[in-house]
Design a protein around this motif. Structure first.
Motif, PDB file in Angstrom:
ATOM      1  N   UNK A 193       0.941  -1.306   0.176  1.00 49.63           N
ATOM      2  CA  UNK A 193       0.148  -0.194   0.079  1.00 49.63           C
ATOM      3  C   UNK A 193       1.029   1.121  -0.061  1.00 49.63           C
ATOM      4  N   UNK A 194       0.182   2.309  -0.240  1.00 57.29           N
ATOM      5  CA  UNK A 194       0.866   3.649  -0.235  1.00 57.29           C
ATOM      6  C   UNK A 194      -0.095   4.774   0.510  1.00 57.29           C
ATOM      7  N   UNK A 195       0.553   5.662   1.151  1.00 54.45           N
ATOM      8  CA  UNK A 195      -0.297   6.709   1.578  1.00 54.45           C
ATOM      9  C   UNK A 195       0.028   8.059   1.295  1.00 54.45           C
ATOM     10  N   UNK A 196      -0.846   8.880   0.756  1.00 50.78           N
ATOM     11  CA  UNK A 196      -0.143  10.078   0.372  1.00 50.78           C
ATOM     12  C   UNK A 196      -1.211  11.251   0.597  1.00 50.78           C
ATOM     13  N   UNK A 197      -0.570  12.276   1.018  1.00 50.78           N
ATOM     14  CA  UNK A 197      -1.553  13.553   1.259  1.00 50.78           C
ATOM     15  C   UNK A 197      -2.303  13.894   0.010  1.00 50.78           C
ATOM     16  N   UNK A 198      -3.560  14.149   0.175  1.00 53.37           N
ATOM     17  CA  UNK A 198      -4.436  14.692  -0.886  1.00 53.37           C
ATOM     18  C   UNK A 198      -3.842  16.147  -1.419  1.00 53.37           C
ATOM     19  N   UNK A 199      -4.054  16.526  -2.816  1.00 55.67           N
ATOM     20  CA  UNK A 199      -3.264  17.878  -3.173  1.00 55.67           C
ATOM     21  C   UNK A 199      -3.998  18.943  -2.614  1.00 55.67           C
ATOM     22  N   UNK A 200      -5.297  18.999  -1.883  1.00 56.78           N
ATOM     23  CA  UNK A 200      -5.693  20.200  -0.990  1.00 56.78           C
ATOM     24  C   UNK A 200      -5.224  20.103   0.498  1.00 56.78           C
ATOM     25  N   UNK A 201      -4.456  19.009   0.699  1.00 50.11           N
ATOM     26  CA  UNK A 201      -3.765  19.013   2.053  1.00 50.11           C
ATOM     27  C   UNK A 201      -4.840  18.568   3.022  1.00 50.11           C
ATOM     28  N   UNK A 202      -6.081  18.362   2.594  1.00 49.43           N
ATOM     29  CA  UNK A 202      -7.124  18.026   3.819  1.00 49.43           C
ATOM     30  C   UNK A 202      -7.320  16.513   3.922  1.00 49.43           C
ATOM     31  N   UNK A 203      -6.308  15.784   4.351  1.00 47.20           N
ATOM     32  CA  UNK A 203      -6.485  14.335   4.616  1.00 47.20           C
ATOM     33  C   UNK A 203      -5.512  13.528   3.633  1.00 47.20           C
ATOM     34  N   UNK A 204      -5.517  12.074   3.744  1.00 45.85           N
ATOM     35  CA  UNK A 204      -4.750  11.630   2.943  1.00 45.85           C
ATOM     36  C   UNK A 204      -5.606  10.239   2.248  1.00 45.85           C
ATOM     37  N   UNK A 205      -4.774   9.685   1.485  1.00 46.61           N
ATOM     38  CA  UNK A 205      -5.529   8.572   0.517  1.00 46.61           C
ATOM     39  C   UNK A 205      -4.547   7.200   0.772  1.00 46.61           C
ATOM     40  N   UNK A 206      -5.266   6.211   0.879  1.00 43.53           N
ATOM     41  CA  UNK A 206      -4.391   5.028   1.021  1.00 43.53           C
ATOM     42  C   UNK A 206      -4.938   4.127  -0.164  1.00 43.53           C
ATOM     43  N   UNK A 207      -4.121   3.653  -0.890  1.00 40.78           N
ATOM     44  CA  UNK A 207      -4.325   2.808  -2.048  1.00 40.78           C
ATOM     45  C   UNK A 207      -3.259   1.721  -2.068  1.00 40.78           C
ATOM     46  N   UNK A 208      -3.496   0.948  -3.086  1.00 37.21           N
ATOM     47  CA  UNK A 208      -2.733  -0.140  -3.297  1.00 37.21           C
ATOM     48  C   UNK A 208      -1.449   0.073  -4.164  1.00 37.21           C
ATOM     49  N   UNK A 209      -0.413  -0.752  -3.902  1.00 39.11           N
ATOM     50  CA  UNK A 209       0.963  -0.977  -4.689  1.00 39.11           C
ATOM     51  C   UNK A 209       1.281  -2.087  -5.140  1.00 39.11           C
ATOM     52  N   UNK A 210       2.084  -2.415  -5.984  1.00 44.14           N
ATOM     53  CA  UNK A 210       2.702  -3.749  -6.199  1.00 44.14           C
ATOM     54  C   UNK A 210       3.315  -4.086  -5.191  1.00 44.14           C
ATOM     55  N   UNK A 211       3.478  -5.347  -4.729  1.00 46.45           N
ATOM     56  CA  UNK A 211       4.391  -5.841  -3.574  1.00 46.45           C
ATOM     57  C   UNK A 211       5.764  -5.446  -3.768  1.00 46.45           C
TER      58      UNK A 211
END
Length: 270
Positions: A193-211
């Motif tokens: 998985x990856x975690x990245x801050x959303x462009x507007x900086x108001x929260x994070x997004x968690x989504x998948x990545x290749x192992x």
């Protein structure tokens, strides 16, 4: 620990409600994919619900897995007494040794005491048939609550299917759940998985990545589980970020699977 693939390795290809491919892959396609990767383990999850398949397809699955030397594990969702009993019968029919269960279902969120009672009724069947139930850590319950269930049932044939990301939905990170659930883990869902801050900086997004390309520290995780020597199998699951078209999404999912398994196979026996 043995490595395999799952219906959740190919979640888009199996089909997501509202986003079905023109030709969803089947349980027999998964057997063939495992063979192509040199793997001998396939876990069929609740996104391809076996209890809805006709007897002919179940028999064909059993026969093709046997011919290919593939071990089957099966999964279900919604741990009611009747559903569990039905799936234990399917587990035995398919010569599987692991039944992975997500406790909750649509409109169904049982109390911990109820879950313990439901599973306890089947312990004698589990012991007689050497079938293990793996409860998957999911969004609603905390790790300590899953541990409470396992301790309440108190059977060597009931443990945890440890998913590396799901518990973030309950506000818990991987280190926290491993600390509490590693002693009970019988099956591992490897999901990077990856975690990245959303462009507007108001929260994070968690989504998948290749192992091997995300934030999952797999060597650390495997080391933690090895201490207890209870986890016997691991399957690749993927949260593939969809593209604009289903065709491109399916191609991406296949590439991710290839890249992930190339990374993972050095950690596991075939």
């Amino acid at each position: 620990m043995q490595l395999g693939i799952s219906t959740y390795t190919y979640g888009w290809a199996v089909g997501v409600p509202g986003n079905l491919p023109l030709k969803p892959i089947t349980e027999l396609d998964l057997i063939r994919k495992a063979q192509a990767f040199g793997l001998r383990l396939v876990q069929i999850g609740d996104n391809l619900p076996l209890h809805t398949l006709p007897e002919q397809r179940l028999q064909a699955l059993l026969e093709q897995a046997g011919t290919a030397g593939i071990t089957l594990e099966i999964g279900a969702r919604g741990l009611t007494s009747n559903h569990l009993h039905h799936y234990l019968g399917l587990t035995k029919k398919l010569n599987a040794r692991l039944l992975r269960f997500v406790i909750d279902g649509p409109g169904y969120e049982p109390e911990i005491s109820q879950v313990i009672q439901i599973i306890k009724k089947e312990v004698s069947f589990l012991e007689a048939n050497q079938i293990t139930i793996g409860l998957e850590n999911h969004d609603r319950l905390k790790a300590r609550e899953f541990a409470q269930i396992i301790e309440g049932v108190n059977s060597a044939y009931v443990g945890i299917c440890l998913d590396s990301v799901n518990s973030m939905g309950a506000g818990e990170g991987l280190e926290e759940i491993v600390e509490q659930l590693a002693p009970f883990t019988v099956n591992l869902h490897i999901k990077d998985f990856g975690i990245q801050r959303l462009p507007h900086l108001m929260g994070f997004q968690i989504d998948g990545r290749p192992a091997g390309q995300g934030m999952l520290n797999l060597p650390w995780l495997l080391h933690k589980l090895a201490v207890y020597n209870r986890c016997q199998t691991a399957v690749l699951e993927q949260w593939v970020v969809p593209e604009a078209s289903m065709q491109v999404t399916l191609q991406k999912e296949e590439v991710w699977a290839e890249e992930s398994l190339a990374y993972l196979q050095s950690f596991f026996k075939s």
